[in-house]
Enzyme design. Structure first.
Site, PDB file in Angstrom:
ATOM      1  N   ASP A 308       0.925  -1.105  -0.059  1.00  0.00           N
ATOM      2  CA  ASP A 308       0.002   0.145  -0.082  1.00  0.00           C
ATOM      3  C   ASP A 308       0.941   1.200   0.138  1.00  0.00           C
ATOM      4  O   ASP A 308       1.832   0.996  -0.627  1.00  0.00           O
ATOM      5  CB  ASP A 308      -0.873   0.012   1.211  1.00  0.00           C
ATOM      6  CG  ASP A 308      -2.270   0.765   0.720  1.00  0.00           C
ATOM      7  OD1 ASP A 308      -2.108   1.885   0.564  1.00  0.00           O
ATOM      8  OD2 ASP A 308      -3.204   0.109   0.893  1.00  0.00           O
ATOM      9  N   HIS A 334       2.264   2.067  -3.156  1.00  0.00           N
ATOM     10  CA  HIS A 334       1.301   2.975  -3.922  1.00  0.00           C
ATOM     11  C   HIS A 334       1.614   4.431  -3.620  1.00  0.00           C
ATOM     12  O   HIS A 334       0.698   5.373  -3.923  1.00  0.00           O
ATOM     13  CB  HIS A 334      -0.137   2.876  -3.083  1.00  0.00           C
ATOM     14  CG  HIS A 334      -0.783   1.382  -3.515  1.00  0.00           C
ATOM     15  ND1 HIS A 334      -1.875   1.063  -3.006  1.00  0.00           N
ATOM     16  CD2 HIS A 334      -0.207   0.461  -3.906  1.00  0.00           C
ATOM     17  CE1 HIS A 334      -2.095  -0.064  -3.338  1.00  0.00           C
ATOM     18  NE2 HIS A 334      -1.164  -0.601  -4.045  1.00  0.00           N
TER      19      HIS A 334
END
Length: 526
Positions: A308, A334
């Protein structure tokens, strides 16, 4: 104040061109603190010898197949911490072939250092009931997603440390041993239920500090967390130096994440049996380091590869400010993110001398500010400088429309500087996708104001919003000042945004010849 109230009180900007004269380049130049140090031998209050043995980066499931054996070292470690005077350390070390500890939740008190020796791994229990807060939902999806205690918790602590060249491993890819998902799911299978069912995961973090000050992570590796690796909430003074975040490690995947078909979670379908191989995409919600409502934060000389956000700066209930990220390498993940919660404001952030290698992953992001009008607020005086990127799907994202909002808070992203950024061409994505958007709803317009100076893309083959290679998606509600260095993004002015072109001649792009180091671990799949 809600947006509906503010419409009666806030002067509405209707002409974007008027912002150009007010906009200026952000400037935040923090000083790097001194490098932390390992404790002296004389400052060790207690040394604990390992009794378990890990192989291949994994603790054999047989060790705790019986949930009664889920946390054999908790009492010894916690007892040593409780008795340790402030200013001293509890040291975990190997003993012969024994090189592992297995623990449930620990509370690290003020002034105490947890020192994990090189070659030693502190593993987390895979029994959800060890972490449950009392709601009985840990290890399941449902409720508010806050039903698990972390492995290591700090509450209003001052001067605490987690150091050493050892590893803290959350065993996110291991099969759960109690609760309704026992024998059926791993922690990461539970995390993937969010997309399949819309229900929030209840998985434990590795490290969570709430309140307090002067906390340091030094040289330690955090890996395979069931949820976020380190969350720093409401803290004044945090340093992560030489910290490595890796998820998934080779214990739960294969080289280059080349998992065989049918072995990984399908995010759209609830698992009926435990997955056996994971990629960063399927080790969901495993943020690296999140400074939440904190100030005076430094993250330096670190490596982050995860499932993430690499780093997510948040400010839901209090401001976040004075944050410095430098000399750090980002791999899978991310993005170096601000948001999505920016309600109380984020200011004074500098991200300098970092690299991003997106590994051609369709989830890869570089630098981004993401928020929306339920949780949005002011984000200002942010500098992204001296950055190299390669193999990126989305190198730059600046959006106040990250999710569907309720129009109760108006995001305002302004005073942003992008300087000396070089984006190498991706064989798969070309130049990648860019997003530059300001906020507009009803009579409220908060333009994105940004300066781009020496921002160079090797490719001119940008992805559009539809993901096709047909030129960059043009900005919306923005005033962008270009220069004095080159900017190779082919912007064109329109009625919804304005370009102020101050480019003057040419200059060399940032040199990226040695910008992309390998992840410094034999456990790394990349």
């Amino acid at each position: 104040m809600s947006l509906r109230l503010s419409q009666r009180h806030v002067a509405v900007i209707t002409a974007l061109g008027a912002m150009a004269s007010a906009a200026h380049a952000a400037s935040y130049n923090p000083t790097l603190p001194a490098e932390p140090q390992l404790p002296k031998e004389t400052a060790v209050c207690k040394t604990l010898d390992a009794k378990l043995t890990q192989t291949g980066g994994r603790l054999p499931d047989a060790v705790d197949a019986n949930p009664d054996n889920s946390q054999p070292d908790t009492l010894d470690i916690q007892g040593a911490i409780d008795k340790c005077p402030a200013g001293q350390a509890v040291r975990l070390r190997a003993s012969g072939d024994a090189n592992a500890f297995l623990s449930g939740p620990l509370l690290l008190k003020s002034g105490v250092t947890l020192w994990i020796d090189s070659g030693v791994t502190l593993f987390a229990s895979r029994d959800p009931k060890d972490f449950d807060t009392g709601a009985g939902r840990c290890g399941t999806a449902g409720g508010d997603g806050k039903s698990c205690n972390p492995l290591i918790r700090l509450k209003n602590a001052v001067g605490s440390r987690i150091v050493g060249d050892g590893i803290i491993d959350g065993r996110g890819g291991s099969v759960l041993t109690s609760g309704p998902n026992a024998g059926k799911m791993t922690w990461w299978d539970v995390a993937n239920l969010l997309e399949a069912t819309g229900k929030k995961q209840n998985n434990p973090r590795l490290v969570h500090m709430i309140g307090g000050s002067d906390f340091k992570l030094y040289r330690v590796t955090l890996q395979n967390s069931a949820s976020a690796h380190a969350v720093i909430s409401g803290v004044d003074g945090f340093v992560a130096w030489g910290t490595k975040v890796l998820t998934p490690s080779l214990a739960y995947t294969v080289p280059n994440y080349a998992c065989a078909a049918g072995t990984t979670p399908d995010p759209k379908v609830a698992a009926t049996k435990p997955s056996t191989c994971f990629t960063p995409e399927t080790a969901a919600n495993t943020d690296g380091i999140n400074p939440v409502e904190s100030k005076n934060v430094t993250i330096a000389y670190s490596f982050i590869s995860t499932g993430d956000d690499h780093i997510a700066i948040k400010a839901a209930d209090a401001p976040a400010s004075d944050i410095y990220v430098t000399h750090t390498a980002f791999m899978a993940g991310h993005g170096m993110s601000i948001g999505s919660e920016t309600t109380k404001g984020v200011r004074n952030v500098r991200v300098d001398d970092v690299s991003f290698d997106g590994l051609e992953d369709p989830q890869s992001n570089g630098i981004r500010i993401k928020t929306y009008d339920s949780v949005g607020g002011p984000v200002s005086n942010v500098v992204f400088s001296n950055i190299c990127m390669r193999n990126m799907k989305q190198p730059m994202i600046f959006t106040p429309y990250y999710s569907s909002g309720k129009h109760t808070a108006a995001p305002n992203i302004n005073d942003i500087l992008l300087q000396n950024i070089h984006v190498l061409s991706s064989p798969k994505f070309g130049a990648g996708k860019l997003t530059f958007r300001g906020y507009q709803y009803g009579s409220i317009t908060n333009p994105l104001t940004m300066t781009l100076d020496n921002v160079v893309f090797d490719s001119s083959n940008f992805l559009t919003a539809a993901g096709k290679k047909n030129g960059p998606t043009q900005p919306d509600n923005a005033t962008l000042t270009l220069g004095p260095g080159p900017v190779t993004i082919p912007f064109a002015s329109s009625s919804t945004f304005k370009i102020v072109d101050k480019r003057a001649g040419s200059s060399a792009p940032r040199n990226c010849d040695v910008a992309f180091p390998k992840f410094p671990s034999t456990n790394s799949p990349i």
